[in-house]
Design an enzyme around this catalytic site. Structure first.
Site, mmCIF file in Angstrom:
data_model
loop_
_atom_site.group_PDB
_atom_site.id
_atom_site.type_symbol
_atom_site.label_atom_id
_atom_site.label_comp_id
_atom_site.label_asym_id
_atom_site.label_seq_id
_atom_site.Cartn_x
_atom_site.Cartn_y
_atom_site.Cartn_z
ATOM 1 N N HIS A 187 -1.429 -22.083 -18.665
ATOM 2 C CA HIS A 187 -2.273 -22.496 -17.544
ATOM 3 C C HIS A 187 -2.900 -21.257 -16.924
ATOM 4 O O HIS A 187 -2.331 -20.158 -16.982
ATOM 5 C CB HIS A 187 -1.420 -23.242 -16.510
ATOM 6 C CG HIS A 187 -2.179 -23.855 -15.379
ATOM 7 N ND1 HIS A 187 -3.337 -24.581 -15.553
ATOM 8 C CD2 HIS A 187 -1.939 -23.839 -14.037
ATOM 9 C CE1 HIS A 187 -3.773 -24.995 -14.371
ATOM 10 N NE2 HIS A 187 -2.942 -24.558 -13.445
ATOM 11 N N ASN B 168 -5.052 -23.082 -7.371
ATOM 12 C CA ASN B 168 -4.972 -23.897 -8.572
ATOM 13 C C ASN B 168 -6.274 -24.678 -8.741
ATOM 14 O O ASN B 168 -7.185 -24.571 -7.910
ATOM 15 C CB ASN B 168 -3.779 -24.859 -8.472
ATOM 16 C CG ASN B 168 -3.190 -25.203 -9.825
ATOM 17 O OD1 ASN B 168 -3.839 -25.057 -10.858
ATOM 18 N ND2 ASN B 168 -1.945 -25.666 -9.824
ATOM 19 N N CYS C 25 -8.737 -25.408 -17.159
ATOM 20 C CA CYS C 25 -8.185 -24.546 -16.105
ATOM 21 C C CYS C 25 -8.751 -23.138 -16.212
ATOM 22 O O CYS C 25 -9.027 -22.481 -15.197
ATOM 23 C CB CYS C 25 -6.672 -24.531 -16.170
ATOM 24 S SG CYS C 25 -5.977 -23.943 -17.730
#
Length: 560
Positions: A499, A520, A338
């Protein structure tokens, strides 16, 4: 319908239609009143270890569909379609006989009412099983790495396709009227005609930004063997009842939430990028290596009143961000990247903004290169990481775009400290592109920012920012419409930052609820085409909390 029954354009009828309105002498879909409507150059020969020959016909077909979709919805974020699904599902061995598959690829897209985008299924360069259970994947790391099929995802359909006569007037007319067309060339290459001037045609090849002139070549009519056009329809959210039954979810809403609910069972276990280490590293880097003092920079904008609503998804009516990516799209497994995706999207989006926004060509910095080559106190390849390690490396050494180091979803050996570019044949054997023939991207400055107002001023001044965020169950649910994601845990839990996402804007509802607009890296099927809204300006944890999104952010300025 078989490929041999493709609807052909009858030349006489085609030319008769032109009699009333001839095409302009020159046309370029990279320079329109809506900006650049051509999708980014990709590279199907850049995948190390691929076991597939020349599949240029498949890639040309999907590039043409994606370009025409950008024309159909010019204000939206561009998409890139999944070539792996086509490689898996076309009749015969597409790896060996893929050169002539433009028509076959278009036939499949039409008959199956669309194909998913690349965030559903990554390209692996070898034929795999064609199955509804291997069409859109969500790969998760807990309790051990596994890939689950998704029951819902976006499909990108066409209603028809046709062969375009290989005559200059016919090609000009089709390109000018409807958009790029997919073509096979007499030299064995493939591409999409995106522009022309007189008898010269500009072709985009998915062979890397280092091929030709930034991925494009100029060709005469004599170089063109065959071409196809397609009528593109708007994408739609597809629901597969058979996959849903396998997953034991019976409704669309349940199917949407299923993968994220599994993912959150273990995603909150802190890995290398924990909150305390993250903040200490960012403080260290900001003291020693920050080129521009953020306080001075923000002071220049302090007199301006910030708008209630601002987003780079709607800047002067256009989305000026690069396409959505995913590190959950398998099919080779899961990589905790991520941080690499967020760092790359922030740099790439800002590069696009600096180069002219909607008029600029999309370039996406390689997340794979970051996974392979960046190591530091908070960064360990697929084990997680942080931009506090990434941006200093990009400043001192640099990095490359994704056509030089294609996404593989696992770690590879780092080549030349990350300043390397490769092309690979169908046997998985790779050769290096010569230094000077590919672009190296470097950071001019980077820094760290936190708090609502400082984040807003940095976003509006220079573009999206990279932010850490906690992952309570609220972040794991896909949303529709006006929903805003907030931490609703009762009693409150102190979620660690596990994250990374990017923040592309902010807003406020009519009843005064403030939110951030985030990007995202879980695919277009997550949230609202991969984006979502998160509570802004509130407490960090508990009901209405912002999941620590305002606690630890970074910015980067590309060096042009």
């Amino acid at each position: 319908m078989s490929a041999s029954r493709v609807v052909l354009v009858v030349l006489a009828a085609f030319m008769a239609a032109l009699a009333g309105a001839s095409a302009p002498e020159a046309m370029d879909w990279r320079a329109t009143e809506h900006g650049n409507l051509v999708t980014a150059v990709r590279n199907f020969e850049g995948l190390a270890g691929r076991r597939c020959g020349h599949v240029g016909g498949i890639w040309a077909a999907t590039a043409m569909v994606a370009d025409r979709l950008a024309i159909l919805q010019p204000t939206k974020v561009k998409v890139q379609l999944s070539n792996q699904v086509l490689l898996n599902c076309l009749d015969g061995d597409a790896c060996e006989n893929g050169k002539g598959m433009i028509a076959s690829a278009l036939e499949y897209i039409q008959e199956n009412k669309g194909v998913p985008d690349r965030t559903c299924m990554a390209y692996v360069g070898e034929k795999q099983k064609c199955s509804r259970f291997n069409t859109c994947l969500n790969c998760i790391p807990v309790p051990e790495v596994k890939c689950e099929p998704r029951a819902e995802f976006f499909r990108y359909p066409i209603s028809s396709y046709e062969e375009v006569p290989v005559e200059a007037a016919a090609i000009r007319a089709e390109v000018a009227a409807n958009g790029p067309i997919a073509c096979a060339l007499n030299d064995g290459l493939y591409g999409t005609i995106v522009a022309y001037e007189g008898e010269t045609f500009t072709i985009k090849h998915d062979l890397g930004t280092f091929f030709g002139s930034k991925g494009f070549t100029e060709q005469s009519i004599d170089a063109i063997k065959e071409c196809y056009a397609a009528k593109v329809e708007l994408p739609y959210r597809y629901f597969d009842g058979e996959v849903a039954a396998f997953l034991n979810v019976l409704t669309l809403d349940a199917a949407i939430q299923y993968p994220r609910s599994i993912f959150n069972d273990g995603h909150n276990t802190p890995r290398t990028n924990n909150h305390a280490l993250r903040n200490s590293l960012r403080a260290h880097h900001s003291e020693e290596t920050l080129v521009t003092d953020l306080a001075d920079q923000l002071a220049e904008n302090s007199n301006g009143e910030l708008p209630k609503n601002f987003s780079w998804l709607n800047y002067n009516g256009y989305a000026v961000v690069t396409p959505m990516q995913s590190h959950h799209n398998g099919p080779t497994g899961y990589c905790g990247a991520c941080y690499a995706m967020a760092s790359a999207s922030v740099f790439s989006d800002r590069l696009k903004i600096m180069r002219g926004g909607a008029n600029a060509t999309d370039v996406f910095i390689s997340p794979q290169n970051t996974v392979d080559c960046v190591r530091g106190p908070a960064t360990a390849g697929c084990g997680g990481g942080d931009s506090s390690d990434v941006f200093p490396v990009w400043k001192s050494i640099g990095t490359v775009d994704e056509t030089c180091n294609v996404w593989r979803n696992h770690e590879q050996a780092c080549e030349n400290k990350g300043i390397a570019c490769r092309q690979c044949n169908g046997n998985g054997e790779c050769s290096e592109v010569a230094d000077g023939d590919f672009d190296v991207y470097k950071v001019k400055e980077y820094g760290f920012v936190k708090g609502e107002e400082a984040m807003m001023r940095e976003i509006i001044a220079r573009g999206p920012i990279d932010c850490g965020i906690g992952t309570p169950p609220a972040l794991g649910e896909d949303i529709y419409g006006e929903d805003i994601l907030c931490d609703n845990d009762t009693p409150p839990k102190d979620w660690e930052i596990t994250h990374d996402i990017s923040v592309v804007g902010w807003g406020e509802t009519e009843d005064g609820q403030k939110y951030w607009v985030i990007r995202n890296s879980w695919g277009t099927h997550w949230g609202d085409h991969g984006f979502a809204r998160v509570c802004r300006g509130r407490k960090q944890d508990g009901p209405g909390g912002n999941m620590k999104i305002e606690a630890s952010c970074s910015f980067v300025v590309p060096d042009l």
